[in-house]
Structures are given as structure tokens and as C-alpha cells.
Design a protein around this motif. Structure first.
Motif, short mmCIF file in Angstrom:
data_model
loop_
_atom_site.label_atom_id
_atom_site.label_comp_id
_atom_site.label_asym_id
_atom_site.label_seq_id
_atom_site.Cartn_x
_atom_site.Cartn_y
_atom_site.Cartn_z
N VAL A 80 6.96 -14.75 10.30
CA VAL A 80 8.31 -14.95 9.74
C VAL A 80 8.23 -15.09 8.23
CG1 VAL A 80 10.25 -16.57 9.65
CG2 VAL A 80 9.31 -15.89 11.85
N CYS A 81 7.28 -15.88 7.75
CA CYS A 81 7.12 -16.04 6.29
C CYS A 81 6.77 -14.72 5.62
CB CYS A 81 6.05 -17.07 5.98
SG CYS A 81 6.56 -18.76 6.35
N ALA A 82 5.90 -13.94 6.24
CA ALA A 82 5.53 -12.64 5.68
C ALA A 82 6.74 -11.71 5.65
CB ALA A 82 4.39 -12.02 6.47
N GLY A 83 7.54 -11.73 6.71
CA GLY A 83 8.75 -10.90 6.75
C GLY A 83 9.73 -11.30 5.67
N ILE A 84 9.98 -12.59 5.54
CA ILE A 84 10.91 -13.07 4.51
C ILE A 84 10.37 -12.75 3.12
CG2 ILE A 84 11.87 -15.16 3.48
CD1 ILE A 84 12.11 -16.28 6.34
N SER A 85 9.07 -12.94 2.93
CA SER A 85 8.47 -12.61 1.63
C SER A 85 8.60 -11.12 1.34
CB SER A 85 7.01 -13.03 1.59
OG SER A 85 6.89 -14.43 1.73
N GLY A 86 8.37 -10.30 2.35
CA GLY A 86 8.50 -8.84 2.16
C GLY A 86 9.92 -8.46 1.79
N ILE A 87 10.90 -9.04 2.47
CA ILE A 87 12.30 -8.76 2.14
C ILE A 87 12.62 -9.23 0.72
CG2 ILE A 87 14.68 -9.42 2.70
CD1 ILE A 87 13.80 -9.43 5.67
N VAL B 54 10.52 -9.51 -1.77
CA VAL B 54 9.86 -8.60 -2.71
C VAL B 54 10.65 -7.29 -2.82
CG1 VAL B 54 7.79 -7.18 -3.05
CG2 VAL B 54 7.57 -9.60 -2.51
N LEU B 55 11.10 -6.76 -1.69
CA LEU B 55 11.90 -5.53 -1.72
C LEU B 55 13.20 -5.73 -2.51
CD1 LEU B 55 11.43 -4.15 1.90
CD2 LEU B 55 10.45 -3.25 -0.23
N LEU B 56 13.87 -6.85 -2.28
CA LEU B 56 15.10 -7.14 -3.04
C LEU B 56 14.80 -7.27 -4.53
CD1 LEU B 56 16.97 -9.65 -0.71
CD2 LEU B 56 17.63 -7.32 -1.27
N LEU B 57 13.71 -7.93 -4.85
CA LEU B 57 13.32 -8.09 -6.25
C LEU B 57 13.04 -6.73 -6.89
CD1 LEU B 57 12.70 -10.11 -8.51
CD2 LEU B 57 10.36 -10.14 -7.70
#
Length: 168
Positions: free
Chosen positions: A56-63, A65-68
Motif C-alpha cells: 500500500v505504501c509503495a502504491g501510494i508513493s508511486g501515485i 511520484v507520478l502526480l509530482l
């Protein structure tokens, strides 16, 4: 130790597994309650929850990063567009400024009070010399002169050449 009657907590190893033991004496029933549990089942659940949390943390971090990345790219596009517009406007202003300077250099405006002779119509220039009105205006403006004689002056200067306009 379990049969001593005092509460007991401990562990031991059996068949390469750690086993936890809790024991209590229940005097009303004259029983010993003994509970034993291996570490495998709780550790598997803890490990599973840890992996779920990490995913879950990796998914949220990935999202995030993509938004950034999306926001930075949008900002850079906007900045490039604004920079190009500023450069275009700057170049336009420089071109207009150059045209205005050229126009200003070519425009010569007469202004102020001009001393003029009441008899011969010569103008006193900036250096105090008297010069013909035609040459003064030619030197201080874009105007060019041609010469002619008005009817009143023709009558005065050349009365013999002028025809009688009153019919006599």
C-alpha cells in the motif's frame, strides 16, 4: 514450574519451532489451565500484514511520484510558454522602439517662437543669423518648397501682364 500454582509464562523449542506457554491454576475448579502456541501462525500474520502495508505504501508513493512528475511537467510547459511569450513581446518592443527611434530621428518639429522680419519675412536662426524662411523650414522639417506667385502679388509686381478682371 507449571504445577507450582504460580502463574507461569515461558517458551521452549520443539522441532525447530519456538513454543510459548502460559499456565494458571484455577482453584475453584482445581485445574491447571495451560495454553501453548507456536510463533509461526502469529508471525505469518504479522509478515502478511507487513507486506500488505508495504505494498500500500509503495502504491501510494508511486501515485505521489507520478502526480509530482505530472505537476512538474505541467509547470515546465507553462514556464516555457510564458518565457517564449515574454521573449516574443521583448523582441516586439525592441523592434517598435527601434522604429520609434528611427522616426524620431527623421522627424524634425518646428516649435516655440520664431523671430521673423515683418518686411522681408526672413527668420533669425538659433545662431542669430537671418535666413530665408524657405531654407529655415527646409532645414528644420521635412517640408520642401516650390515657388509661385499669388494673384495679389502678381497684380502688384506685374500689372502689365495681368488681365483686367473687372471686365473693362
Amino acid at each position: 514450574q507449571v504445577l507450582s500454582g504460580a502463574p507461569y509464562s515461558g517458551r521452549y523449542t520443539a522441532e525447530n519451532h519456538v513454543v510459548h506457554v502460559d499456565a494458571r491454576f484455577i482453584p475453584e475448579l482445581n485445574w491447571y489451565l495451560v495454553v501453548q502456541q507456536t510463533e509461526e501462525k502469529p508471525l505469518k500474520e504479522i509478515n502478511r500484514m507487513l507486506l500488505v502495508n508495504l505494498a500500500v505504501c509503495a502504491g501510494i508513493s508511486g501515485i505521489a511520484v507520478l502526480l509530482l512528475i505530472f505537476m512538474v511537467n505541467a509547470y515546465e510547459r507553462t514556464t516555457r510558454t510564458q518565457k517564449a511569450e515574454i521573449i516574443r513581446q521583448h523582441d516586439d518592443l525592441l523592434a517598435k522602439n527601434t522604429k520609434l527611434e528611427e522616426a524620431l530621428a527623421t522627424v524634425q518639429t518646428l516649435g516655440g517662437l520664431l523671430p521673423i522680419c515683418a518686411a522681408c519675412k526672413k527668420i533669425r536662426n538659433d545662431r542669430g543669423y537671418w535666413q530665408q524662411i524657405e531654407s529655415y523650414i527646409r532645414d528644420h522639417s521635412e517640408a520642401e518648397f516650390t515657388h509661385g506667385i499669388c494673384p495679389d502679388c502678381s497684380q502688384k509686381l506685374y500689372p502689365d501682364l495681368m488681365e483686367d478682371t473687372d471686365g473693362s
